[in-house]
Scaffold this active site. Sequence first.
Site, PDB file in Angstrom:
ATOM      1  N   SER A 308     -41.700  30.017  35.393  1.00 63.20           N
ATOM      2  CA  SER A 308     -42.614  29.024  35.403  1.00 63.20           C
ATOM      3  C   SER A 308     -43.988  29.334  35.841  1.00 63.20           C
ATOM      4  O   SER A 308     -44.080  30.637  36.399  1.00 63.20           O
ATOM      5  CB  SER A 308     -42.406  27.899  36.618  1.00 63.20           C
ATOM      6  OG  SER A 308     -43.520  27.077  36.827  1.00 63.20           O
ATOM      7  N   HIS A 310     -46.481  27.409  36.643  1.00 59.97           N
ATOM      8  CA  HIS A 310     -47.307  26.308  37.451  1.00 59.97           C
ATOM      9  C   HIS A 310     -48.170  25.542  36.662  1.00 59.97           C
ATOM     10  O   HIS A 310     -49.023  24.932  37.009  1.00 59.97           O
ATOM     11  CB  HIS A 310     -47.996  26.978  38.442  1.00 59.97           C
ATOM     12  CG  HIS A 310     -47.894  26.152  39.805  1.00 59.97           C
ATOM     13  ND1 HIS A 310     -47.338  26.280  40.982  1.00 59.97           N
ATOM     14  CD2 HIS A 310     -48.583  24.874  40.328  1.00 59.97           C
ATOM     15  CE1 HIS A 310     -47.294  25.557  41.804  1.00 59.97           C
ATOM     16  NE2 HIS A 310     -48.166  24.533  41.545  1.00 59.97           N
ATOM     17  N   ARG A 365     -46.374  17.547  33.708  1.00 56.08           N
ATOM     18  CA  ARG A 365     -47.463  16.720  33.523  1.00 56.08           C
ATOM     19  C   ARG A 365     -47.125  15.196  32.916  1.00 56.08           C
ATOM     20  O   ARG A 365     -47.335  14.088  33.034  1.00 56.08           O
ATOM     21  CB  ARG A 365     -48.559  17.218  32.982  1.00 56.08           C
ATOM     22  CG  ARG A 365     -49.258  18.018  33.838  1.00 56.08           C
ATOM     23  CD  ARG A 365     -50.755  18.557  33.382  1.00 56.08           C
ATOM     24  NE  ARG A 365     -51.289  19.634  33.925  1.00 56.08           N
ATOM     25  CZ  ARG A 365     -51.238  20.872  33.867  1.00 56.08           C
ATOM     26  NH1 ARG A 365     -49.911  21.455  33.494  1.00 56.08           N
ATOM     27  NH2 ARG A 365     -51.837  21.857  34.639  1.00 56.08           N
TER      28      ARG A 365
HETATM   29  C1  FNR Z   1     -47.925  20.966  39.939  1.00 57.66           C
HETATM   30  N1  FNR Z   1     -46.947  21.957  40.340  1.00 57.66           N
HETATM   31  C2  FNR Z   1     -46.164  22.142  41.551  1.00 57.66           C
HETATM   32  N2  FNR Z   1     -45.365  22.933  41.851  1.00 57.66           N
HETATM   33  C3  FNR Z   1     -44.747  23.075  42.957  1.00 57.66           C
HETATM   34  O1  FNR Z   1     -43.915  23.941  42.952  1.00 57.66           O
HETATM   35  N3  FNR Z   1     -45.275  22.283  44.141  1.00 57.66           N
HETATM   36  C4  FNR Z   1     -46.184  21.414  43.960  1.00 57.66           C
HETATM   37  O2  FNR Z   1     -46.493  20.837  44.918  1.00 57.66           O
HETATM   38  C5  FNR Z   1     -46.946  21.369  42.837  1.00 57.66           C
HETATM   39  N4  FNR Z   1     -47.935  20.538  42.690  1.00 57.66           N
HETATM   40  C6  FNR Z   1     -48.316  20.080  41.248  1.00 57.66           C
HETATM   41  C7  FNR Z   1     -49.179  19.160  41.334  1.00 57.66           C
HETATM   42  C8  FNR Z   1     -49.630  18.888  39.819  1.00 57.66           C
HETATM   43  C9  FNR Z   1     -50.586  17.791  39.592  1.00 57.66           C
HETATM   44  C10 FNR Z   1     -49.287  19.733  38.546  1.00 57.66           C
HETATM   45  C11 FNR Z   1     -49.693  19.284  37.350  1.00 57.66           C
HETATM   46  C12 FNR Z   1     -48.227  20.496  38.777  1.00 57.66           C
HETATM   47  C13 FNR Z   1     -46.412  22.693  39.129  1.00 57.66           C
HETATM   48  C14 FNR Z   1     -45.074  21.858  38.450  1.00 57.66           C
HETATM   49  O3  FNR Z   1     -44.149  21.916  39.537  1.00 57.66           O
HETATM   50  C15 FNR Z   1     -44.639  22.461  37.187  1.00 57.66           C
HETATM   51  O4  FNR Z   1     -44.638  23.718  37.483  1.00 57.66           O
HETATM   52  C16 FNR Z   1     -45.755  22.206  36.324  1.00 57.66           C
HETATM   53  O5  FNR Z   1     -46.292  21.008  36.142  1.00 57.66           O
HETATM   54  C17 FNR Z   1     -45.234  22.572  34.747  1.00 57.66           C
HETATM   55  O6  FNR Z   1     -46.227  22.646  33.764  1.00 57.66           O
HETATM   56  P1  FNR Z   1     -46.569  21.321  32.874  1.00 57.66           P
HETATM   57  O7  FNR Z   1     -45.164  20.823  32.412  1.00 57.66           O
HETATM   58  O8  FNR Z   1     -47.191  20.279  33.760  1.00 57.66           O
HETATM   59  O9  FNR Z   1     -47.571  21.788  31.913  1.00 57.66           O
END
Ligand code: FNR
Length: 414
Positions: A308, A310, A365
């Site tokens: 990932s 993020h 997302r």
């Molecule tokens: C995240 N992500 C994330 N990851 C994590 O480990 N803890 C968290 O609190 C958050 N918070 C978070 C908030 C928002 C608004 C987003 C968009 C993302 C990352 C999430 O777990 C994941 O890795 C990504 O969202 C994957 O990418 P896509 O599919 O959104 O493009």
Amino acid sequence: ASIFGDGARGRMPVVPSSYASLEAAAAGALSPEAFAYLAGAAGAETTTSENRAALDRWRIVPRIMRDVGERDLSIELFGRRYPTPLLAAPIGALSLAHREADLGIARAAASLGIPYIASNQASIPLEAAFGATPGAPHWFQLYWSSSDALVASLVGRAEAAGAEAIVVTLDTHLLGWRPRDLDLGYLPFAHGLGIAQYTSDPVFQELVRARVASRAAPERGRITIAAIRTLLDLSLAHPGSIGANLRSPIPRAAVDTFLEVFSRSTLTWPDLASLRSLTSLPILVKGIQHPDDARLALAHGADGIIVSNHGGRQLDGAIGSADALPAIVREVAGRAPVLFDSGVRSGRDVLVALALGASAVLVGRPWVYGLAVDGARGAETVLRALVAELDISMGVAGVRSVVGMPGGTVIRRP
Ligand code: FNR
């Protein structure tokens, strides 16, 4: 079939099926500040687009005449069988998206047997979210706090509440440079929206009390923390300037304490042993993009890997997550599950990640936007659509099972 049935009766779906329309619908449903936090990413957001490009470079080679009358979408992870290869990625500050927040996604995920991974930055304490969906698969995502006592408390709470795995996110030891958030005053932090896990924690409460008692305000000198602090000061000085519809229910001392304990930038691999000693649950390391890090994670006691970046929110200019996946799968060589996220927008993308050797796929997302548009129902609709498109794509591609897809199911575009 029910979609065709509804269509025949003139009932149109509330949640659009294409990602572009879904994102537009979420933008329409949210304040500009909330949408900026959810959609935004690091820097010029090139890694977010690279995540897409990396998945699109892989093309499926359909096979015919393979009896795909029955497709098996189920997987096994850490001894539990799941009906689909999807997990709901941990997402913080969900009350920005919808008032149902974590309860919404916990319920949506539970309705499909999809694990709900409670974020360390959740808007609702993990006990409440898990308690709303008894029997459903629950995992907990940890941010490794600078406070050892807080780490132990959070892991202990998750285990006591029935979490079946701990996801430790290690790509957020510093918060990335996120211009959209910086320009809007880091709304969720400023309003304490993503700190319910902390404010409900006895160790954190003690830290806040100690801070108030000593009136100490040690400066850590981390650039993003300093920037957030400045913007926080600005937003408190001009309360109408951002997120005017939101009021902070959190005392300033709690927000300041959170900023101090949120992360730890000095971690190295041997530290993983201390987390290992806190729990017997499987530990997955989230945020891996290099095969050597996958090897080191396993050597230091991790039970699973999450490839990932993020969703591009941490390091602008980083490689697309799907470009990192094949080498990591080769390195791990079946010793542990390799989960994947960042850029997954459709059932086709899930199929590609699985064909590249991922054991399961985290969705980020897309379901957040579904939640924004129609609460738990919207998130559930998005997840069901992903599963349906995966199922149909597998059938059309001549693939019968999500496990052990034959080599050559996808090829890299020349
Ligand atoms: C995240 N992500 C994330 N990851 C994590 O480990 N803890 C968290 O609190 C958050 N918070 C978070 C908030 C928002 C608004 C987003 C968009 C993302 C990352 C999430 O777990 C994941 O890795 C990504 O969202 C994957 O990418 P896509 O599919 O959104 O493009």
